[in-house]
Write a protein that holds these residues in place. Structure first.
Motif, PDB file in Angstrom:
ATOM      1  N   VAL A   1       1.144  -0.960  -0.148  1.00 56.52           N
ATOM      2  CA  VAL A   1       0.543  -0.083  -0.169  1.00 56.52           C
ATOM      3  C   VAL A   1       0.822   2.191  -0.106  1.00 56.52           C
ATOM      4  O   VAL A   1       1.307   1.322   0.761  1.00 56.52           O
ATOM      5  CB  VAL A   1      -0.992   0.178   1.256  1.00 56.52           C
TER       6      VAL A   1
ATOM      7  N   ALA B   1       0.382   4.391   0.244  1.00 55.18           N
ATOM      8  CA  ALA B   1      -0.206   6.002   0.909  1.00 55.18           C
ATOM      9  C   ALA B   1       0.006   7.280   0.088  1.00 55.18           C
ATOM     10  O   ALA B   1       1.310   7.738  -0.326  1.00 55.18           O
ATOM     11  CB  ALA B   1      -0.531   6.190   2.523  1.00 55.18           C
TER      12      ALA B   1
ATOM     13  N   LEU C   1      -7.833   3.727  -3.472  1.00 55.81           N
ATOM     14  CA  LEU C   1      -8.808   4.621  -2.337  1.00 55.81           C
ATOM     15  C   LEU C   1      -8.353   5.806  -2.391  1.00 55.81           C
ATOM     16  O   LEU C   1      -6.905   6.329  -2.318  1.00 55.81           O
ATOM     17  CB  LEU C   1      -8.621   3.100  -1.357  1.00 55.81           C
TER      18      LEU C   1
ATOM     19  N   GLU D   1      -9.774   8.409   0.297  1.00 58.19           N
ATOM     20  CA  GLU D   1     -10.266   8.763   1.375  1.00 58.19           C
ATOM     21  C   GLU D   1     -11.586   8.233   0.858  1.00 58.19           C
ATOM     22  O   GLU D   1     -12.739   8.572   1.074  1.00 58.19           O
ATOM     23  CB  GLU D   1     -10.588  10.679   0.861  1.00 58.19           C
TER      24      GLU D   1
ATOM     25  N   ILE E   1     -11.054  -2.749   4.639  1.00 64.09           N
ATOM     26  CA  ILE E   1     -10.449  -2.241   4.026  1.00 64.09           C
ATOM     27  C   ILE E   1      -9.109  -3.134   4.256  1.00 64.09           C
ATOM     28  O   ILE E   1      -8.013  -3.676   3.083  1.00 64.09           O
ATOM     29  CB  ILE E   1      -9.447  -0.592   4.611  1.00 64.09           C
TER      30      ILE E   1
ATOM     31  N   VAL F   1      -6.814  -5.192   0.634  1.00 65.61           N
ATOM     32  CA  VAL F   1      -5.617  -5.072   0.303  1.00 65.61           C
ATOM     33  C   VAL F   1      -5.041  -6.163   0.934  1.00 65.61           C
ATOM     34  O   VAL F   1      -4.186  -6.684  -0.132  1.00 65.61           O
ATOM     35  CB  VAL F   1      -5.142  -3.520   0.726  1.00 65.61           C
TER      36      VAL F   1
ATOM     37  N   ALA G   1      -2.150  -0.885  -4.276  1.00 68.29           N
ATOM     38  CA  ALA G   1      -2.768   0.071  -3.573  1.00 68.29           C
ATOM     39  C   ALA G   1      -2.380   1.493  -3.772  1.00 68.29           C
ATOM     40  O   ALA G   1      -1.482   1.381  -3.397  1.00 68.29           O
ATOM     41  CB  ALA G   1      -3.795  -1.008  -2.920  1.00 68.29           C
TER      42      ALA G   1
ATOM     43  N   TYR H   1      -3.677   4.784  -2.127  1.00 70.77           N
ATOM     44  CA  TYR H   1      -4.378   5.161  -0.444  1.00 70.77           C
ATOM     45  C   TYR H   1      -4.311   6.544  -0.583  1.00 70.77           C
ATOM     46  O   TYR H   1      -3.443   6.972   0.272  1.00 70.77           O
ATOM     47  CB  TYR H   1      -4.424   4.472   0.046  1.00 70.77           C
TER      48      TYR H   1
ATOM     49  N   SER I   1      -4.645   9.615   1.819  1.00 69.63           N
ATOM     50  CA  SER I   1      -5.765   9.910   3.337  1.00 69.63           C
ATOM     51  C   SER I   1      -5.117  10.920   3.791  1.00 69.63           C
ATOM     52  O   SER I   1      -3.467  11.175   3.450  1.00 69.63           O
ATOM     53  CB  SER I   1      -5.493   8.723   3.676  1.00 69.63           C
TER      54      SER I   1
ATOM     55  N   GLU J   1      -5.130   5.661   9.809  1.00 64.63           N
ATOM     56  CA  GLU J   1      -5.134   5.063   8.540  1.00 64.63           C
ATOM     57  C   GLU J   1      -3.968   4.356   7.530  1.00 64.63           C
ATOM     58  O   GLU J   1      -3.625   3.546   7.219  1.00 64.63           O
ATOM     59  CB  GLU J   1      -5.765   6.059   7.594  1.00 64.63           C
TER      60      GLU J   1
END
Lengths: 341, 223
Positions: free
Chosen positions: A30, A32, A156, A158, A175, A179, A186, A188, A190, A195
């Motif tokens: 992931v 972010a 993704l 938010e 979530i 994932v 992913a 993400y 945010s 998170e």
């Protein structure tokens, strides 16, 4: 070496805002993407997904060495195989829950429909229309719909916006589970640190339409489930002795015995001390060794029960110093089954 | 004096016009809703023109256009062997122009209320633009489709000036209800005028009520 998503975008949106970014992301785990409101996070995801092809500008995007946007033209959005989870679930109001989840599944060869419905606890809702769904249920349907379209990558945006904190803490494990089970990389978006600590393997930061840099990845310890308790599980940190510190940590999490769990550590809930702090409110107190002291960037590397963890600039002590790390709060998530051996 | 030929002719004209107009207005309304083209305001203005122009103006230009001496009318004559003026086909063409805004505008409003993000979601789920239009936009705009159909039909039933200009007053061929009423009044046949007028009044009222009831029942969807 994981595949990469490379992009160079220069898109003028309105008179004041230009998205001007170039980066190459590893397509693993992931990633972010964070930054203040209006920094271009959503614009970036939409541009990568090919949803704003009518916005004029310069765009080069390649995914796993295949051009999405390049001199040869643009791959249309429906051929990019992105599972997009929007801020607002954007469900189709004229279709049932099953119809929504099946929309993408029907258009791409998908066999895991039932597994996704089970994982997200949507079985009882399948025949319902979407109008009576609660906020949390609608988000789950939106997530299931994206997963069921057999995506090569999840975006993704938010996905928890607008949920109250109770619903957020209910939805976040879904979530996390999604994932890790979908085994697709992913992105993400945010700005909520919980998170990010729970989910992210790396953190890219945007500001005013530009990439401001990579942030230190959230601290995370690897563990495995050793026992199921009635509301949750007990996990043991990898490398912990059966009767030593970190041997049995209770977590309010649904998981199976033997499953790999990543325990995210929020920066503000980790304290270091030269001496054992004694009994207190910490969930656990672990002995750690500094293997690389804090350098110019303010990052130190410590050894925790054989696990190497990068710590943002709090530890300014010589090499090989032994410290005690008190952990006051943890944010666990299931890890992909293939992430460890 | 029988009123049935006029009623039959009016219904036939309204049905044919509505069917053709919906087919034409559907892509036009979708294009107007989604395009970023610079000519959009021009097309929009042209589409709305029949709403504000006096029917006589519209009818006058259509008459000129359809006359066998004009290029369009001459072409029609050479292809079909029939003139457009004072014929049923001419009435249909005139009605298509006259009722165009009543088909396009409800559809355009309905398409505009289909959220862009919902269409985006369909695209990311593997739907081609055409597929997303057919499976998302069209079902969500179905009420607009109904409104457009009903309003077009009702508006065509009630048209007078354009028909008189283009079609004249030929019993069984171009004499629609509204012209029949006009003729009846001119010849002091008030009984027929009453009958047809009341019929149109009741019909129009029922149609409008139907539209409002349908739109109310669907309610405003809360996202």
């Amino acid at each position: 070496m994981p595949d990469r998503l490379h992009f160079r975008l220069k898109l003028k949106r309105g008179r004041l805002f230009t998205l001007d970014v170039e980066e190459s992301l590893p397509l693993q785990g992931v990633t972010a993407i964070t930054g203040p409101s209006g920094s271009g996070k959503t614009s970036l995801l939409r541009a990568l997904a090919g949803l704003d092809l009518d916005v004029s500008g310069e765009r080069r995007v390649s995914f796993c060495n295949a051009d999405w946007d390049g001199p040869g033209g643009h791959l249309p959005a429906h051929e990019r195989r992105i599972g997009f989870v929007f801020q607002d679930p954007n469900l189709f109001p004229h279709l049932s829950v099953a119809g929504n989840i099946g929309y993408g599944a029907k258009r791409r060869q998908v066999t895991s429909f039932d597994a996704i419905v089970d994982a997200l606890d949507l079985g009882p809702l399948l025949d319902r229309g979407i109008e009576g769904l609660s906020g949390g249920e609608a988000r789950r349907v939106g997530l299931a719909r994206a997963l069921a379209s057999n995506p090569a990558v999840l975006f993704l945006d938010e996905p928890m916006t607008g949920l109250d904190s109770q619903r957020k803490s209910e939805f976040l494990p879904y979530i996390a589970r999604a994932v890790s089970q979908a085994r697709v990389p992913a992105l993400y978006v945010s700005h909520a640190s919980d998170e990010i600590v729970t989910l992210a393997d790396r953190v890219l930061e945007l500001g005013a339409g530009h990439i401001t840099g990579w942030r230190t990845a959230p601290m995370r310890l690897n563990a495995h489930v050793v026992a199921e308790t009635s509301p949750g599980v007990e996990v043991r940190l990898d490398g912990a002795d059966a009767d030593g510190p970190g041997a049995s940590i209770p977590l309010a999490l649904r998981a199976l015995p033997g499953e790999a769990i990543g325990i995210g550590l929020p920066v503000e809930s980790v304290h270091f001390s030269l001496h054992h702090p004694g009994a207190g409110s910490a969930i656990m107190v672990l002995p750690v060794t500094v293997t690389r002291p804090a350098g110019a960037r303010g990052q130190a590397v410590i050894d925790v029960l054989g696990q190497s963890v990068t710590v943002p600039g709090v530890v300014r002590v010589p090499n090989a110093t032994t410290l005690w790390m008190s952990i006051l709060r943890v944010l666990p998530r299931p890890m992909a089954g293939d992430s460890r051996t | 004096m029988t009123v049935w030929p006029a009623i039959w002719l009016t219904l036939k004209l309204a049905f044919v016009t509505t069917a053709i107009l919906l087919a034409v207005a559907l892509p036009l309304a979708w294009w107007l809703t989604t395009t970023r083209s610079k000519v959009r305001p021009v097309v929009e203005a042209i589409t709305t023109l029949p709403l504000v122009l006096p029917p006589t103006v519209l009818g006058f230009y259509l008459l000129i256009l359809m006359s066998p001496t004009a290029p369009f009318g001459a072409l029609w004559l050479s292809v079909t062997g029939d003139t457009l003026t004072f014929s049923f086909t001419g009435l249909v063409i005139a009605s298509l122009v006259y009722s165009l805004p009543f088909a396009v505008q409800p559809l355009q409003t309905a398409f505009a209320s289909v959220p862009r993000p919902t269409m985006d979601a369909a695209r990311t789920l593997g739907a081609t633009p055409r597929d997303a239009f057919l499976t998302i936009a069209l079902p969500l705009a179905r009420r607009g489709f109904l409104t457009a159909g009903v309003l077009t039909f009702a508006h065509t039933v009630g048209e007078f000036g354009v028909v008189l200009m283009v079609g004249g007053n030929i019993p069984g061929r171009t004499r629609v209800i509204s012209i029949e009423i006009f003729t009846a009044v001119e010849t002091l046949d008030y009984a027929t005028a009453h009958l047809l007028s009341l019929g149109l009044l009741v019909f129009s009222f029922c149609v409008l009520m139907l539209v409002y009831v349908f739109n109310r029942r669907g309610g405003v969807r809360v996202a």
